[in-house]
Design a protein around this motif. Structure first.
Motif, short mmCIF file in Angstrom:
data_model
loop_
_atom_site.label_atom_id
_atom_site.label_comp_id
_atom_site.label_asym_id
_atom_site.label_seq_id
_atom_site.Cartn_x
_atom_site.Cartn_y
_atom_site.Cartn_z
N ARG A 669 0.83 -1.21 0.00
CA ARG A 669 0.00 0.00 0.00
C ARG A 669 0.86 1.25 0.00
NH1 ARG A 669 -5.25 0.92 3.92
NH2 ARG A 669 -5.69 3.07 3.32
N LEU A 673 0.89 4.14 -2.95
CA LEU A 673 0.69 5.57 -2.66
C LEU A 673 1.81 6.41 -3.25
CD1 LEU A 673 -0.84 7.83 -1.22
CD2 LEU A 673 0.42 7.25 0.88
N THR A 677 1.34 9.23 -6.28
CA THR A 677 1.76 10.58 -5.87
C THR A 677 2.77 11.14 -6.85
OG1 THR A 677 1.36 9.99 -3.55
CG2 THR A 677 2.70 11.93 -3.98
N TYR A 682 -2.68 11.41 -6.86
CA TYR A 682 -3.20 11.38 -5.50
C TYR A 682 -3.93 12.67 -5.16
CZ TYR A 682 -3.41 10.70 -0.46
OH TYR A 682 -3.84 10.57 0.84
N ASN A 683 -3.56 13.79 -5.84
CA ASN A 683 -4.23 15.06 -5.57
C ASN A 683 -5.66 15.08 -6.11
OD1 ASN A 683 -1.84 15.99 -4.43
ND2 ASN A 683 -1.06 16.76 -6.41
N SER A 686 -9.57 11.85 -2.57
CA SER A 686 -9.44 12.08 -1.13
C SER A 686 -8.87 10.82 -0.45
CB SER A 686 -10.79 12.42 -0.53
OG SER A 686 -11.70 11.34 -0.71
N ASN A 687 -8.60 10.99 0.85
CA ASN A 687 -8.08 9.84 1.60
C ASN A 687 -9.11 8.71 1.68
OD1 ASN A 687 -5.67 11.18 2.08
ND2 ASN A 687 -6.42 12.11 3.98
N ASN A 688 -10.38 9.05 1.82
CA ASN A 688 -11.42 8.02 1.88
C ASN A 688 -11.50 7.25 0.57
OD1 ASN A 688 -13.56 6.50 2.77
ND2 ASN A 688 -15.11 8.04 2.30
N PHE A 690 -9.06 6.84 -1.56
CA PHE A 690 -7.84 6.01 -1.65
C PHE A 690 -8.00 4.71 -0.86
CE2 PHE A 690 -3.70 4.79 0.09
CZ PHE A 690 -3.01 4.53 -1.09
N ASP A 691 -8.61 4.82 0.32
CA ASP A 691 -8.83 3.61 1.13
C ASP A 691 -9.79 2.66 0.44
OD1 ASP A 691 -7.16 4.67 3.03
OD2 ASP A 691 -8.79 5.53 4.24
#
Length: 728
Positions: A669, A673, A677, A682-683, A686-688, A690-691
């Motif tokens: 993981r 990432l 990136t 990645y921009n 959101s983090n959610n 990505f999860d």
């Protein structure tokens, strides 16, 4: 002694045998007897008769010892001599003159085709058992014996006889394996003309036995003996000698019965004496780790299990003197042991093998492999509780002395607890040989040096309880007076944890997925395709009789060996689905293997050559990859954002490939990432989101979860192509 009754038919067959031999060889029988009868009395002694018939003419006529004995008994006169002229008249006068037509006579006209030699009673019994065993083997294998013997007869023209060597070759070819002694009995019974065997009589005897067994229902459908009455089936192997004395020692100890050798022995004191003596010998053998047979086997050169009384006495003395601590046996003790194991058939000998078996019970039980569930706790309780020599039976001591000893022990115990005294080092200094015993004076010195003062009566009571022939047993004394540690052992908690972990887990109710046979088969097929497992190789070993079915327990073992990682409920579902319709306690593993093999190909393709089989594509989805409705919406939005540019522009695959050192198609993981990136992707999420992407394309690798970047890139390419060619 058993005597066989003479039958006229047996004597007549013997005379026909002699008549055929002398006619073939041209022998005058009276010429052999007349030199032994110079006075012309027509009578000779039995030894002279046997020397002529069995000695001089034995190789020509070929009579057995039983036949010669019956012939002599038949022609014997009251004074014990043999009337040989009557025998010559019976043999010579009944021979017709065939000189005119000698071309058509062979000398076999008087031979009975079923003629056999007579044996003794014991030999006849062994022969009957052997013929019965051979008959059962022939009937079980459905063999026809006559053609094997007739092939040789067509060449040699022996008229129902073959040589001994050829008879042995035929038996070996038919896998009828018999011992040399049994083969000699067959030759002795069916021997004819001193060098050939009457195979016609041999086959006739076997046919009679088979007919008798079939008539009385002793044979089953397979041709083998029916085990209706165990222990009464005829066997060609002679039983061993009876051993009535085995087990009588322990039975007498438990139930108070007398031994097998002395049924008239009813004195309980003598019985208690022999049992105590044997227990003392067992304790001596156990303490010094001695092998009993080492002291007796060199006397028994024939390995019969029996030696003389003097030899047994010498071996018993050597056994008592062996070891670090010698053991004393008095003469009455030795005589009691000898009388106990004296041979019932020969009073001058002793059964030392039986004595060895009884003494070795202190270590283990004989023939333990026949009773694998038997729990053995050596040594026996009688040996463990055996009092030391020189010591008193504490239960029979006067009550006043017992109470005084208990008070003395309690007084010493209280002083040790209150003053924190260690008595063991003091006793160890006096015990130079480290045998656990000290003298009486040393015991008094050890107590007085530690300030433990006792009266003379109390000291005498202690000596009366803990003394034996070696001295004062301070081990037993310290076991009574020293406080016992109350600390719990460290392994107790560990043992409880291990029992809790290894205990059987309670069965959980089956879920809906565990009952779905489609999902279970998809799980198995995916495992088979990924790891290339051939299930039939694991299941076929349990089907030893090739019945196409195996038991449920064996089916579970086969699934565990394949490592399908199925739960108990899933295994039960498979067993219920693939259960044999005719045998519900078994599983049709062939049908199960054929269904699993459909992951690679389709059965019976030779009947439909135009069909192209499609291989099963296993999925990597599992419960960890499952997304609910909200997570699928989040994933769709995130993938639409990331699929705006193709991989040719972003060149994301090259970075992920660099992170994949083993080229297995997955990365961690963290590396995933880093890759998105570096490409500025990645921009966009959101983090959610990505999860959710990591959860959707997650793959379990070893002990941690990774991301299947190949499936991720393939999904991006599909979304880009779909969006590019969408006219709306």
């Amino acid at each position: 002694m058993h005597c066989k009754q003479i039958k006229l038919g047996d004597v007549w067959r013997t005379c026909n045998k002699i008549r055929a031999a002398i006619f073939r060889m041209g022998i005058n029988l009276s010429e052999y007897f007349k030199p032994l009868d110079p006075n012309g009395n027509c009578l000779i002694s039995e030894s002279q008769f046997i020397s002529v018939v069995h000695g001089q003419l034995g190789g020509t006529i070929g009579l057995s010892e039983q036949e010669v004995a019956e012939l002599a008994d038949y022609f014997r006169v009251p004074d014990g001599r043999i009337y040989y002229t009557q025998l010559c008249d019976v043999i010579n006068d009944s021979v017709p003159n065939f000189s005119e037509n000698s071309d058509i006579t062979t000398g076999l006209e008087w031979n009975d085709p079923l003629h056999t030699n007579r044996l003794s009673i014991s030999e006849e019994r062994r022969l009957c058992l052997l013929i019965t065993k051979i008959a059962s083997l022939v009937n079980m294998k459905k063999m026809i014996l006559r053609p094997y013997f007739q092939d040789y007869e067509l060449v040699s023209k022996n008229n129902g006889t073959i040589t001994i060597a050829h008879f042995a070759r035929i038996l070996a070819y038919l896998n009828i394996l018999i011992s040399p002694d049994d083969f000699n009995i067959l030759v002795k019974k069916y021997l004819k003309d001193s060098y050939t065997l009457n195979y016609v009589a041999f086959i006739h005897a076997i046919d009679q036995v088979i007919e008798y067994l079939d008539k009385h229902g002793i044979m089953d459908l397979s041709g083998d003996f029916m085990a209706v009455f165990p222990g009464r089936i005829i066997n060609a192997e002679l039983p061993k000698l009876p051993r009535p004395e085995i087990g009588k020692i322990s039975a007498a100890r438990l139930f108070g019965k007398q031994n097998i050798f002395h049924p008239a022995l009813e004195d309980p004191k003598k019985m208690e004496h022999i049992l105590t003596t044997l227990s003392m010998i067992q304790e001596h053998v156990l303490r010094n780790r001695l092998r009993v047979h080492v002291f007796f086997r060199h006397f028994d050169l024939l390995n019969s299990g029996r030696i003389t009384v003097d030899q047994f006495h010498r071996g018993l003395d050597a056994l008592a003197l062996s070891g670090k601590q010698r053991f004393f046996l008095s003469l009455p003790d030795v005589e009691a042991v000898i009388n106990q194991y004296r041979d019932p058939c020969d009073p001058t000998r002793v059964c030392w093998r039986t004595f060895e078996d009884d003494i070795d019970h202190v270590f283990t039980v004989k023939e333990l492999e026949k009773t694998p569930t038997l729990k053995v706790d050596p040594p026996p309780k009688e040996v463990r509780d055996l009092p030391k020599l020189g010591g008193k039976n504490w239960q029979l001591v006067n009550t006043e002395h017992r109470n005084l000893c208990e008070d003395a022990v309690y007084k010493v115990k209280q002083k040790i607890i209150n003053r924190r005294i260690l008595l063991k080092p003091v006793f160890k200094d006096f015990d130079k040989h480290n045998n656990g015993h000290v003298s009486r004076n040393q015991m008094r010195q050890a107590l007085n040096s530690n300030g433990i003062l006792l009266s003379d009566d109390e000291l005498f009571a202690l000596e009366e309880r803990f003394n034996n022939d070696m001295g004062f047993n301070y081990f037993w004394f310290l076991r009574e007076v020293e406080p016992k540690p109350s600390d719990e052992p460290l392994y107790v908690g560990f043992l409880k944890d291990m029992k809790r972990l290894n205990s059987e887990q309670p069965t959980k109710p089956a879920s809906r997925q565990e009952k779905d046979i489609v999902q279970i088969m998809a799980k198995i097929k995916g495992k088979v395709v990924r790891e290339r497992i051939r299930v039939l190789e694991f299941m076929r070993n349990f089907d030893r009789c090739n019945q196409q079915v195996i038991s449920r327990e064996d089916f579970r073992r086969g699934l565990l060996t394949c490592r399908f990682e199925l739960t108990c409920n899933e295994m039960e579902t498979l067993i219920d689905v693939f259960a044999s319709p005719l045998r519900r306690e078994c599983v049709d593993y062939r049908r199960f293997c054929d269904v699993v093999e459909e992951a690679f190909t389709q059965p019976c393709l030779e009947k439909t050559p135009l069909i192209i089989p499609v291989q099963h594509v296993p999925t990597t989805d599992c419960e960890k990859n499952f997304l609910n409705f909200e997570e699928r919406l989040v994933l769709g939005v995130a993938m639409q954002k990331l699929s705006k540019k193709p991989d040719l522009q972003m060149n994301l695959s090259s970075i992920l490939t660099d992170f994949d050192k083993t080229k297995c198609g997955t990365v961690t993981r963290t590396n995933f990432l880093k890759a998105i990136t570096l490409r500025g992707m990645y921009n966009l999420i959101s983090n959610n989101e990505f999860d959710v992407i990591c959860k959707c394309f997650g793959f379990e690798r070893g002990m941690h979860d990774e991301v299947d970047y190949r499936a991720f890139l393939k999904a991006l390419d599909i979304l880009y192509a779909t969006d590019k060619y969408n006219p709306f």
